[in-house]
Design an enzyme around this catalytic site. Structure first.
Site, short mmCIF file in Angstrom:
data_model
loop_
_atom_site.label_atom_id
_atom_site.label_comp_id
_atom_site.label_asym_id
_atom_site.label_seq_id
_atom_site.Cartn_x
_atom_site.Cartn_y
_atom_site.Cartn_z
N ARG A 163 0.79 -1.18 -0.18
CA ARG A 163 -0.03 0.07 -0.06
C ARG A 163 1.09 1.30 -0.14
O ARG A 163 0.59 2.18 -0.52
CB ARG A 163 -0.83 0.01 1.04
CG ARG A 163 -2.07 -1.01 0.99
CD ARG A 163 -3.06 -1.16 2.06
NE ARG A 163 -4.24 -1.94 1.88
CZ ARG A 163 -5.12 -2.38 2.63
NH1 ARG A 163 -4.92 -2.01 4.10
NH2 ARG A 163 -6.12 -3.05 2.08
N GLY A 196 -14.68 -3.22 0.78
CA GLY A 196 -15.68 -2.77 1.12
C GLY A 196 -16.17 -1.56 0.11
O GLY A 196 -17.23 -1.39 -0.37
#
Ligand code: AMP
Length: 399
Positions: A38, A379
């Site tokens: 990330r 999500g």
């Protein structure tokens, strides 16, 4: 939702203080980062800001400190790794928007980079507290959101701060909304969506929304058994959400009315019980979808279904995939998930994999570079597919 948002390239950042929300929520074990993926993914936006001579103020959350300072969730380790990757010192603030952050932000020179402490050390963060949003905004002249993984949350550092600053997206969010937004708004057809995972109830709205957009909807994984039950099949001990059988019937009727092809597994891999441990040895056999024995549990799609689903994926021009086809944590039950990952990798379509397990499967199998886009947000990508407005994107300036 408007997906055509201004990016870092549409605003003059030179000499400006730029608050950039990143996703530095990296896995940590014993104080060491176990995957810096990330951080690496955030580099293009950060490097662009540095090159343009902005004063770069980075922020992110990590873990769930629930509004308290927790030394093990300090972003100091991220600042250290980022310093190595950027080849320049990343100045670490001792707080989120307190005295230290303010002093360090005020002293920044063009091209320098600093990192605020874990935004969730502040109680106001997850409440989208205007007081915290204002304090964060006071550090900077411009807000850049580049954290897609939290774009579905209305928090101070993801959306609230945009009430007080001009707000644009970074390269990561630009790519997410560019590719996924086009797939939903104006896809190349045939457009095929493949949904899997454990529960129908998690994906009710996704199914409903995708039926408005796709030519073919494929359902696999644990959620397929509730659809099979809705067709009147006995599903043995397989995952079944009895309360959602009527919903599945409704969705099947909707698919038919809209002329959308709804593909369900035609065969399934069954075992006497769920593997324990999950990756332990297991005796399996394959049965037709309408012949699941009463004492057995369906744990993966069978070979015929793999072929059927792979063919649909390969003949598509746009494919969106979210959720594993079986209990892929077990190598014996991973074949359905692997077959779908392989079909996407081999397809010449625009292929989009929505976060979480399916993204991990593509990466573990070494297919990641053969997929057009692997979303960085589990999500968030689901909410995107649901057609919901994501607060961290809605707050950005339209082009
Ligand atoms: P989700 O979190 O909804 O995306 O679901 C992912 C989980 O679904 C994985 O941990 C899989 O092991 C599980 N899963 C997939 N297929 C099945 C199945 N047929 N029975 C039970 N669990 C399943």
């Amino acid at each position: 939702m408007n997906y055509n948002k201004k990016s870092v390239e549409d605003i003059d950042v030179t000499g400006k203080r730029v608050l950039c929300r990143c996703d530095f929520n990296v896995p940590i074990k014993g104080g060491v980062i176990t995957s810096d993926k990330r951080i690496v993914a955030a580099l293009p936006t950060i490097q662009y800001l540095v090159k343009q001579g902005a004063k770069v103020i980075l922020c992110s959350h990590m873990g769930k400190p629930k509004g308290e300072y927790k030394p093990e969730l300090s972003l100091k380790v991220v600042a250290d790794r980022l310093s190595e990757l950027l080849g320049q010192t990343v100045i670490m603030a001792a707080d989120v928007a307190g005295k230290d952050a303010q002093a360090k932000a005020a002293a920044l020179e063009n091209g320098q980079v600093m990192l605020l402490e874990n935004t969730r050390f502040e109680k106001g963060e997850t409440k989208n507290d205007p007081e915290l949003s204002r304090k964060l905004a006071s550090l900077a002249d411009i807000f850049v959101n580049d954290a897609f993984g939290t774009a579905h949350r209305a928090h101070s550092s993801t959306a609230g701060v945009a009430d007080y600053l001009p707000a644009v997206c970074g390269y990561l969010i630009q790519k997410e909304i560019g590719i996924m937004g086009k797939a939903l708004a104006d896809p190349e057809r045939p457009f095929v969506a493949i949904l899997g995972g454990a529960k129908v109830s998690d994906k009710l709205n996704v199914i409903n929304n995708l039926l408005e957009k796709v030519d073919t909807l494929i359902i696999g994984g644990g959620m397929a058994y509730t659809f099979l039950a809705a067709k009147g099949y006995a599903v043995g001990k397989s995952l079944l959400d009895t309360e959602k059988i009527d919903y599945c019937k409704e969705m099947m009727a909707k698919a038919e009315a809209k002329g959308v092809k709804l593909l369900l597994p035609v065969d399934t891999v069954v075992a006497a019980s769920f593997p324990d441990p999950i990756d332990g040895p297991i005796d399996v056999k394959t049965v037709a979808a309408d012949a699941i024995p009463a004492d057995m549990e369906g744990l993966d799609i069978g070979e015929e279904s793999r072929k059927l689903f792979a063919e649909a994926a390969k003949s598509a021009k746009t494919v969106v995939w979210n959720g594993p086809m079986g209990v892929f944590e077990n190598p014996i039950l991973a074949k359905g998930t692997i077959a779908v990952a392989e079909a996407l990798a081999e397809s010449s379509a625009v292929t989009i994999v929505g976060g979480g397990d399916s993204a991990a499967a593509c990466e573990q199998l070494g297919f990641a570079d053969k997929i057009t886009h692997i979303s960085t947000g589990g999500g968030a990508s689901l909410e995107f597919l649901e057609g919901l407005e994501l607060p961290g994107i809605a707050c950005l300036q339209d082009k």
